[in-house]
Each structure stands twice: as C-alpha cells, then as structure tokens.
Design a protein around this motif. Structure first.
Motif, PDB file in Angstrom:
ATOM      1  N   PHE A 140     -34.499  47.109  -6.067  1.00 52.83           N
ATOM      2  CA  PHE A 140     -35.561  47.790  -6.796  1.00 52.83           C
ATOM      3  C   PHE A 140     -36.344  48.678  -5.820  1.00 52.83           C
ATOM      4  CE2 PHE A 140     -36.543  44.997 -10.795  1.00 52.83           C
ATOM      5  CZ  PHE A 140     -35.209  45.007 -11.146  1.00 52.83           C
ATOM      6  N   CYS A 171     -39.875  49.519  -6.575  1.00 49.35           N
ATOM      7  CA  CYS A 171     -41.092  49.516  -7.388  1.00 49.35           C
ATOM      8  C   CYS A 171     -42.139  50.442  -6.756  1.00 49.35           C
ATOM      9  CB  CYS A 171     -41.656  48.109  -7.510  1.00 49.35           C
ATOM     10  SG  CYS A 171     -40.488  46.957  -8.274  1.00 49.35           S
ATOM     11  N   CYS A 178     -44.747  48.545  -4.877  1.00 46.18           N
ATOM     12  CA  CYS A 178     -44.316  47.501  -3.932  1.00 46.18           C
ATOM     13  C   CYS A 178     -45.258  47.441  -2.717  1.00 46.18           C
ATOM     14  CB  CYS A 178     -42.892  47.777  -3.463  1.00 46.18           C
ATOM     15  SG  CYS A 178     -42.276  46.489  -2.364  1.00 46.18           S
ATOM     16  N   GLY A 224     -39.151  37.522  -1.527  1.00 47.50           N
ATOM     17  CA  GLY A 224     -38.565  38.675  -0.837  1.00 47.50           C
ATOM     18  C   GLY A 224     -39.497  39.871  -0.919  1.00 47.50           C
ATOM     19  N   GLY A 225     -38.890  41.101  -0.848  1.00 48.30           N
ATOM     20  CA  GLY A 225     -37.495  41.430  -1.062  1.00 48.30           C
ATOM     21  C   GLY A 225     -36.960  40.769  -2.328  1.00 48.30           C
TER      22      GLY A 225
HETATM   23  S1  SF4 Z   1     -39.712  43.627  -3.168  1.00 45.39           S
HETATM   24 FE1  SF4 Z   1     -40.429  43.160  -5.255  1.00 45.39          FE
HETATM   25  S2  SF4 Z   1     -42.060  44.665  -5.640  1.00 45.39           S
HETATM   26 FE2  SF4 Z   1     -40.864  45.392  -3.859  1.00 45.39          FE
HETATM   27  S3  SF4 Z   1     -39.312  46.773  -4.723  1.00 45.39           S
HETATM   28 FE3  SF4 Z   1     -38.383  44.735  -4.609  1.00 45.39          FE
HETATM   29  S4  SF4 Z   1     -38.777  43.827  -6.621  1.00 45.39           S
HETATM   30 FE4  SF4 Z   1     -40.154  45.566  -6.418  1.00 45.39          FE
END
Ligand code: SF4
Length: 281
Positions: free
Chosen positions: A70, A72, A75, A116-117
């Motif tokens: 992802f 996000c 994040c 995580g991650g």
């Molecule tokens: S660590 Fe969590 S918040 Fe960050 S991009 Fe991945 S899923 Fe999204």
C-alpha cells in the motif's frame, strides 16, 4: 540464515515509534532475501518495542516489519514500505528476543503484536514468529491491511489470537486513490476471518477530506457489524507525526497542510459505528 546478517550495529529497539530507518538490510544478498521470504528463516524488521498499550490488549511487545504494497497518503511510517530498509533478523534471534518477555507479558495480561509495514509481505516469517509466540503461551496479534490474507492458511490462522484489521475506506475508487491498491482482498480476508470465527479488532484511520465521508463510514460499519466477530473498533485520528519521514525520504507528501480531525468529527464517526452495535474506542 547465519546470524551475521543481524545488522549488529543497529539496535532492534527504536528510540521512538517515529524513528526513521533506511537501508539497514541493503547489504543482504538478493539470493538470501529470496531464501528468507521462501522459508521464513529470516525477516526484516523496522524495529521492536516493549510496553505498548495501543497495539492490542494489555501491555504488548511489538515488532514492526518492513515491506508494504500500500502507499497510504497518510502513512506515518513510509520508511517501512521498502523491505531492505529493515534490519535482517533470523527467526531464531527474533524468537529468543521475544522469549525474554514471556513471563512479564503473562503477568500484565499482554502479548505480542506483529505490525508493519505489512507483516504478511513476509508471511512465512510472520507465521513462524506468531506460532513460536503462541507456543510459548504468549497472546498473539497481527496488525494487517489484509491484502495478503490469503497467504495464511486456515491452520496458520489458529496461531493468531487477534487480527487488528485496517479497513481504510469502503468505496473501491476512493480506496485506490488513498492506498494505490484495491480493497477487495481486505474485505475477503475479513469475511474469511468471520467464517473461521477468528477475533478481529477493526482499525480505522480518520482523515478529514480523505476518509470522513459519512456514508462510506456507514458502509464499513454495516459490513463489520454483519461479520459477527469484530470485538472492537478503534477510530484513529490522523496526525502529522510522520511528515518528516516523507521529506527525509524525498517522497512527495500531499497532506502537508492537513489538520487532524476535530473532536466533533471523531465523535460523529464513532457514533456511526456505535449505531451498528459495535464497541468503539
Ligand atoms: S504501512 Fe500501513 S499506513 Fe503505511 S502504507 Fe502500508 S498499510 Fe498504509
């Protein structure tokens, strides 16, 4: 995997949850990375902390893995996106580290959380570590965006006492814009956890202008309430604590001027979940 890969100079414990960590695993040969992923004998960890009270029930030891598919927009740990940013740690080392806390965690009714991650990017390592924790009698939790839920077998799910499942947003197009990925696999994993009667805590990050559409939230609430295995919902207000990481990593950050949600918006959002009979924190 030899323990010589355990980047000895860098302590596993982070100075704070927001410590920026990069390139700690960059010297691990590609072939070793592939073997690690295939066997789970080695993993890449961003950091390890003790005493968390926000990552599952009781007082927790938490290990954060690196690697996430992802992206996000909100994040707060973009240094966890790349697996090679993490410290290479053998499963033996990780388990022996965890063993030190076994008694204390029991006394404090706590446990171990893998976060995580996205921990299931390294699903073999994740399953081995969670299984080892469970075998030691430690309560286990997995914090996941769910996209790789199908990598964990039904039998392996039994090693996870609680899944902290992130549902980012309901509308598929909005989800793609927010994370870069589809939410179909996440919802499918949620349904499977319900069918297997595995306990789940929902985590929902509230970002004004991105995830605060009340009808979208109502859809998530209805879906989650219908599953029957969601024990609680945590509405997590967006914050800017990770902004400096985007800057330091040279990644364009689109939420520069974004504000945390107001108390009214947080309350309104919690009320949507409560309306569906869910326990909200
Ligand atoms: S660590 Fe969590 S918040 Fe960050 S991009 Fe991945 S899923 Fe999204």
């Amino acid at each position: 995997m030899p323990d010589s890969h355990t980047a000895a100079q860098q302590p596993l414990a982070a100075k704070s949850p927001y410590e920026l960590r990069v390139n700690l695993g960059k010297d691990v040969p590609e072939s070793d990375v592939r073997t690690a992923l295939a066997t789970g004998d080695m993993g890449f960890l961003h950091s390890f902390t003790t005493g968390s009270t926000v990552d599952g029930p009781g007082v927790r030891v938490v290990a954060w893995t690196t690697g996430c598919m992802f992206r996000c927009l909100y994040c707060h740990n973009p240094d966890t996106w790349t697996m090679s940013n993490g410290i290479p740690v053998t499963i033996a080392k990780a388990v022996s580290e965890l063993r030190k806390y076994r008694r204390g965690l029991k006394v404090m009714s706590g446990g171990f959380t893998l976060s995580g991650g996205e921990p299931l990017m390294q699903h073999r390592f994740a399953v081995k570590l969670l299984t080892a924790a469970k075998t030691m009698g430690i309560h286990t939790a997995l914090d996941t965006n769910g996209i790789y839920g199908d990598r964990v077998s039904d039998a392996e799910l039994e090693a996870i006492d609680l899944v902290l499942l992130d549902i980012k947003t309901w509308d598929p197009e909005r989800h793609r814009k927010l994370t870069g990925m589809d939410n179909g696999p996440t919802l499918e994993f949620a349904r499977r956890l319900a069918a297997r009667k595995r306990p789940v805590s929902l985590r929902f990050v509230l970002v004004p202008g991105l995830t605060d559409d009340q009808e979208d939230i109502a859809q998530i609430a209805r879906f989650v309430a219908g599953l029957g295995n969601v024990e609680r919902v945590d509405v997590l207000p967006f914050h800017q604590m990770g902004r400096f990481k985007w800057k330091n990593l040279g990644i364009p950050y689109t939420l520069e001027g974004a504000e945390p949600p107001s108390n009214e918006l947080v309350e309104k959002t919690c009320a949507v979940f409560r309306t569906e009979g869910l326990k909200v924190y």
